[in-house]
Design an enzyme around this catalytic site. Structure first.
Site, PDB file in Angstrom:
ATOM      1  N   LYS A 179     -10.704 -14.411  -9.840  1.00 43.37           N
ATOM      2  CA  LYS A 179     -11.720 -15.279 -10.652  1.00 43.37           C
ATOM      3  C   LYS A 179     -12.057 -16.604  -9.988  1.00 43.37           C
ATOM      4  CE  LYS A 179     -11.436 -11.964 -11.990  1.00 43.37           C
ATOM      5  NZ  LYS A 179     -10.627 -10.783 -12.207  1.00 43.37           N
ATOM      6  N   GLY A 216      15.350  -5.482  -5.687  1.00 42.04           N
ATOM      7  CA  GLY A 216      16.353  -4.745  -6.577  1.00 42.04           C
ATOM      8  C   GLY A 216      16.214  -3.404  -6.770  1.00 42.04           C
ATOM      9  N   GLY A 228     -15.410   2.650  -4.593  1.00 41.12           N
ATOM     10  CA  GLY A 228     -14.934   2.440  -6.086  1.00 41.12           C
ATOM     11  C   GLY A 228     -16.114   1.487  -6.661  1.00 41.12           C
ATOM     12  N   GLU A 276     -19.525   5.296  -5.617  1.00 42.67           N
ATOM     13  CA  GLU A 276     -18.836   5.461  -6.749  1.00 42.67           C
ATOM     14  C   GLU A 276     -19.064   6.890  -7.050  1.00 42.67           C
ATOM     15  OE1 GLU A 276     -16.534   4.209  -8.987  1.00 42.67           O
ATOM     16  OE2 GLU A 276     -16.788   6.335  -9.531  1.00 42.67           O
ATOM     17  N   ARG A 312      -5.188   1.718  -8.593  1.00 46.30           N
ATOM     18  CA  ARG A 312      -3.692   1.330  -8.502  1.00 46.30           C
ATOM     19  C   ARG A 312      -2.785   2.415  -8.946  1.00 46.30           C
ATOM     20  NH1 ARG A 312      -3.413  -3.731  -6.604  1.00 46.30           N
ATOM     21  NH2 ARG A 312      -1.398  -3.960  -7.375  1.00 46.30           N
ATOM     22  N   HIS A 316     -24.737 -23.392 -33.479  1.00 46.40           N
ATOM     23  CA  HIS A 316     -26.028 -23.273 -32.874  1.00 46.40           C
ATOM     24  C   HIS A 316     -26.300 -24.160 -32.025  1.00 46.40           C
ATOM     25  CE1 HIS A 316     -30.313 -21.993 -32.355  1.00 46.40           C
ATOM     26  NE2 HIS A 316     -30.565 -23.415 -32.288  1.00 46.40           N
TER      27      HIS A 316
HETATM   28  C1  FAD Z   1      -7.773  -7.800  -7.468  1.00 50.77           C
HETATM   29  C2  FAD Z   1      -7.288  -7.414  -8.905  1.00 50.77           C
HETATM   30  C3  FAD Z   1      -7.841  -8.232  -9.759  1.00 50.77           C
HETATM   31  C4  FAD Z   1      -7.398  -8.377 -11.120  1.00 50.77           C
HETATM   32  N1  FAD Z   1      -7.866  -9.194 -12.252  1.00 50.77           N
HETATM   33  C5  FAD Z   1      -7.412  -8.974 -13.433  1.00 50.77           C
HETATM   34  C6  FAD Z   1      -8.123  -9.755 -14.535  1.00 50.77           C
HETATM   35  O1  FAD Z   1      -8.981 -10.284 -14.219  1.00 50.77           O
HETATM   36  N2  FAD Z   1      -7.499  -9.509 -15.748  1.00 50.77           N
HETATM   37  C7  FAD Z   1      -6.415  -8.863 -15.768  1.00 50.77           C
HETATM   38  O2  FAD Z   1      -5.801  -8.594 -17.062  1.00 50.77           O
HETATM   39  N3  FAD Z   1      -5.780  -8.154 -15.023  1.00 50.77           N
HETATM   40  C8  FAD Z   1      -6.189  -8.230 -13.757  1.00 50.77           C
HETATM   41  N4  FAD Z   1      -5.416  -7.262 -12.965  1.00 50.77           N
HETATM   42  C9  FAD Z   1      -4.524  -6.575 -12.969  1.00 50.77           C
HETATM   43  C10 FAD Z   1      -3.342  -7.283 -13.296  1.00 50.77           C
HETATM   44  O3  FAD Z   1      -3.135  -8.287 -12.020  1.00 50.77           O
HETATM   45  C11 FAD Z   1      -2.035  -6.367 -13.577  1.00 50.77           C
HETATM   46  O4  FAD Z   1      -2.185  -5.615 -14.798  1.00 50.77           O
HETATM   47  C12 FAD Z   1      -0.734  -7.148 -13.778  1.00 50.77           C
HETATM   48  O5  FAD Z   1      -0.618  -8.029 -12.599  1.00 50.77           O
HETATM   49  C13 FAD Z   1       0.313  -6.147 -13.826  1.00 50.77           C
HETATM   50  O6  FAD Z   1       1.581  -6.665 -14.046  1.00 50.77           O
HETATM   51  P1  FAD Z   1       2.986  -6.149 -13.807  1.00 50.77           P
HETATM   52  O7  FAD Z   1       3.824  -6.938 -14.301  1.00 50.77           O
HETATM   53  O8  FAD Z   1       2.967  -4.578 -14.413  1.00 50.77           O
HETATM   54  O9  FAD Z   1       2.954  -5.975 -12.079  1.00 50.77           O
HETATM   55  P2  FAD Z   1       2.708  -6.881 -10.999  1.00 50.77           P
HETATM   56  O10 FAD Z   1       2.153  -8.101 -11.415  1.00 50.77           O
HETATM   57  O11 FAD Z   1       2.528  -6.048 -10.103  1.00 50.77           O
HETATM   58  O12 FAD Z   1       4.252  -7.535 -10.737  1.00 50.77           O
HETATM   59  C14 FAD Z   1       5.416  -6.636 -10.400  1.00 50.77           C
HETATM   60  C15 FAD Z   1       6.145  -7.409  -9.515  1.00 50.77           C
HETATM   61  O13 FAD Z   1       7.568  -6.760  -9.353  1.00 50.77           O
HETATM   62  C16 FAD Z   1       7.870  -7.100  -8.113  1.00 50.77           C
HETATM   63  N5  FAD Z   1       8.827  -6.199  -7.458  1.00 50.77           N
HETATM   64  C17 FAD Z   1       8.504  -4.859  -7.332  1.00 50.77           C
HETATM   65  N6  FAD Z   1       9.605  -4.036  -6.944  1.00 50.77           N
HETATM   66  C18 FAD Z   1      10.475  -4.696  -7.010  1.00 50.77           C
HETATM   67  C19 FAD Z   1      11.919  -4.592  -6.484  1.00 50.77           C
HETATM   68  N7  FAD Z   1      12.345  -3.634  -6.113  1.00 50.77           N
HETATM   69  N8  FAD Z   1      12.621  -5.720  -6.613  1.00 50.77           N
HETATM   70  C20 FAD Z   1      12.019  -6.877  -6.871  1.00 50.77           C
HETATM   71  N9  FAD Z   1      10.965  -7.208  -7.093  1.00 50.77           N
HETATM   72  C21 FAD Z   1      10.115  -6.058  -7.036  1.00 50.77           C
HETATM   73  C22 FAD Z   1       6.757  -7.298  -7.310  1.00 50.77           C
HETATM   74  O14 FAD Z   1       7.024  -8.084  -6.088  1.00 50.77           O
HETATM   75  C23 FAD Z   1       5.991  -7.873  -8.288  1.00 50.77           C
HETATM   76  O15 FAD Z   1       5.926  -9.430  -8.292  1.00 50.77           O
HETATM   77  C24 FAD Z   1      -6.327  -7.347 -11.275  1.00 50.77           C
HETATM   78  C25 FAD Z   1      -5.524  -6.891 -10.433  1.00 50.77           C
HETATM   79  C26 FAD Z   1      -6.023  -6.823  -9.322  1.00 50.77           C
HETATM   80  C27 FAD Z   1      -5.496  -6.140  -7.849  1.00 50.77           C
END
Ligand code: FAD
Length: 455
Positions: free
Chosen positions: A50, A113, A174, A197, A262, A432
């Protein structure tokens, strides 16, 4: 062995939201993260993209300054300075989040972990036991069979957010949210952009009318796209990347961005060994994010719900409250607001027309063109607010296209989630001249008393 009420694996949106809410509810919490607190959203997703999009908007505003009587000249993009701005935003938020986790007395553990027992996570040889274990390991960018990411010419969003120059030309494989956002950024920065796409439309999960408007706007901006045709192969050379499609068309560009979705981070983390039910790598949960193994929960991109940061936040909070015995309401995923932050933006909540019909609703539709909205004319943006409603019933979906329409979701999601009818919203007064008036006007029209609407 350290013991906690809640041990959370993964410190992204889902994991840290669960940690903060659990701690707030008086539970002892361990949060395990191998990279940076904040995860994909803060470091590689929402926030950096963003910031790039905003820099693109400033570039476009400068190019078009004379349309508003302002003398300014667009010269070039300094990617190092753009990155410094973007990284500054990320770093400030990262520090804030670190402070928050500390102030809530969450035990933060750095390292990789692994689930080694039904209630045990091992990190750096140490074991952490939780009465509850919350898995929140997130997702990674996928590629296609035979398409190797080299990180230089063939890249994913991970490299795209760090690029130190503006590529002369880009092929974006994509046309979903991430692909369309990068296409928008690069076009604003001056690249030649082509999106490929396989589905018949850009942002194909949106209402078809929104996709078509985005396509019209992109065509006008000079963003090229090929729809309904699949990728066949890609080769790299010193001159760039050559992409061949299944219909035989060939495209060449400096860079190929692979934005084909993803996948869940769930391999080799002990999930199968502990007997967790999985489907294509996703952990399967019930409507309270419980896995099939008692005491193990999963949230965020690791489960097959919408891959959005605010969904991760909501699921993390849900789990914390369920563990604390608050019996929270399950999430209604139809009611999750969705935004593609391209220029123009695409925003929606609720059902598309097709989904509403599929679910057996007797559907009425209303399109309010932003041409009738004063603020939209001031901003020189085009687009619309489309309502999908049940005949003589509540609003089932709100679909918007135009500059800044993402901000209108604050109201749209209340309308959908509170099951408002058009007449309920028609009675509300909108300031408005604001873009939000378009939401009001659409409901006025659907309630049978249009104000600034023709026809
Ligand atoms: C380019 C891009 C743009 C995006 N834009 C938006 C947006 O504008 N708005 C929106 O709502 N969403 C957006 N998203 C999606 C959003 O980023 C994800 O939905 C969100 O980050 C998911 O959160 P999460 O906690 O599930 O996973 P993640 O944020 O991926 O966090 C998982 C964490 O777990 C850690 N981890 C994994 N395995 C291990 C392990 N074995 N031990 C220790 N740590 C570990 C990783 O290092 C990571 O930090 C975007 C994604 C991308 C890629």
């Amino acid at each position: 062995m350290s013991q906690f009420d809640v041990v959370i694996l993964g410190g992204g949106s889902g994991g840290y939201a669960c940690a903060l809410r659990s701690a707030q509810l008086g539970l002892s919490v361990a949060l395990i993260e191998e990279d940076k607190l904040g995860g994909t959203c803060l470091h590689r997703g929402c926030i950096p993209t963003k910031a790039l999009l905003h820099a693109g908007e400033v570039a476009d505003n400068t190019r078009h300054a004379s349309d508003f009587g302002v003398n300014a000249e667009f010269i070039s993009i300094d990617m190092l300075a753009v990155n410094a701005y973007k990284d500054g935003v990320v770093s400030k938020l990262h520090k804030g989040l670190q402070g928050l986790v500390k102030s809530r007395n969450v035990t933060y553990i750095e390292g990789h972990g692994k689930l080694v027992g039904k209630n045990i996570v091992e990190v750096n040889g140490l074991q952490y036991t939780g009465k509850n274990v919350v898995l929140a390991t997130g997702s990674y960018p996928k590629t296609l069979p035979g398409l190797t990411i080299d990180g230089k010419q063939i890249i994913t969003s991970e490299q795209a957010i760090k690029m130190e120059h503006v590529p002369a030309s880009v092929i974006v494989l994509g046309g979903g949210v991430i692909g369309c956002e990068f296409a928008s950024v690069w076009k604003s920065f001056g690249s030649e952009v082509t999106i490929i796409e396989g589905l018949p439309h850009l942002v194909a999960l949106e209402d078809e009318s929104s996709s078509k408007q985005l396509e019209r706007a992109y065509r006008k901006r000079g963003i090229n796209f090929e729809l309904g045709v699949r990728f066949a192969s890609a080769t790299t050379s010193q001159n760039g990347v050559t992409v061949t499609l299944e219909d035989g068309k060939v495209f060449t560009a400096e860079v190929l961005l692979v934005a084909v979705g993803r996948g869940p981070v769930s391999a080799n983390l002990g999930y199968e060994e502990q007997g967790l039910t999985m489907d294509r790598g996703y952990l399967i949960v019930d409507n309270k994010c419980r896995t099939n193994v008692p005491g193990i929960w999963a949230v965020g991109d690791l489960i097959p719900t919408l891959q959005l940061a605010h969904v991760g936040f909501a699921e993390g909070i849900l789990v914390a409250e369920e563990i604390a015995g608050l019996n929270p309401r399950a999430i209604n995923y139809d009611g999750v607001p969705r935004v593609t932050y391209s220029e123009p933006e695409v925003a929606s909540v609720g059902l598309t027309t097709a989904q509403a019909k599929e679910r057996g609703h007797d559907v009425v539709e209303l399109n309010y063109d932003l041409a009738g909205n004063g603020k939209a004319q001031i901003l020189k943006t085009a687009g619309s607010v489309k309502l999908v409603a049940a005949k003589n019933g509540p609003v089932l979906g709100i679909h918007m296209v135009g500059a800044r329409v993402g901000e209108l979701l604050a109201e749209a999601q209340l309308i959908f989630n509170w099951e408002a009818e058009a007449s309920d919203v028609a009675a509300l007064i909108h300031a408005h001249p604001t873009l939000s008036e378009a939401v009001g006007e659409a409901h006025l029209a659907l309630a049978g008393k249009p104000l600034h609407a023709h026809g």
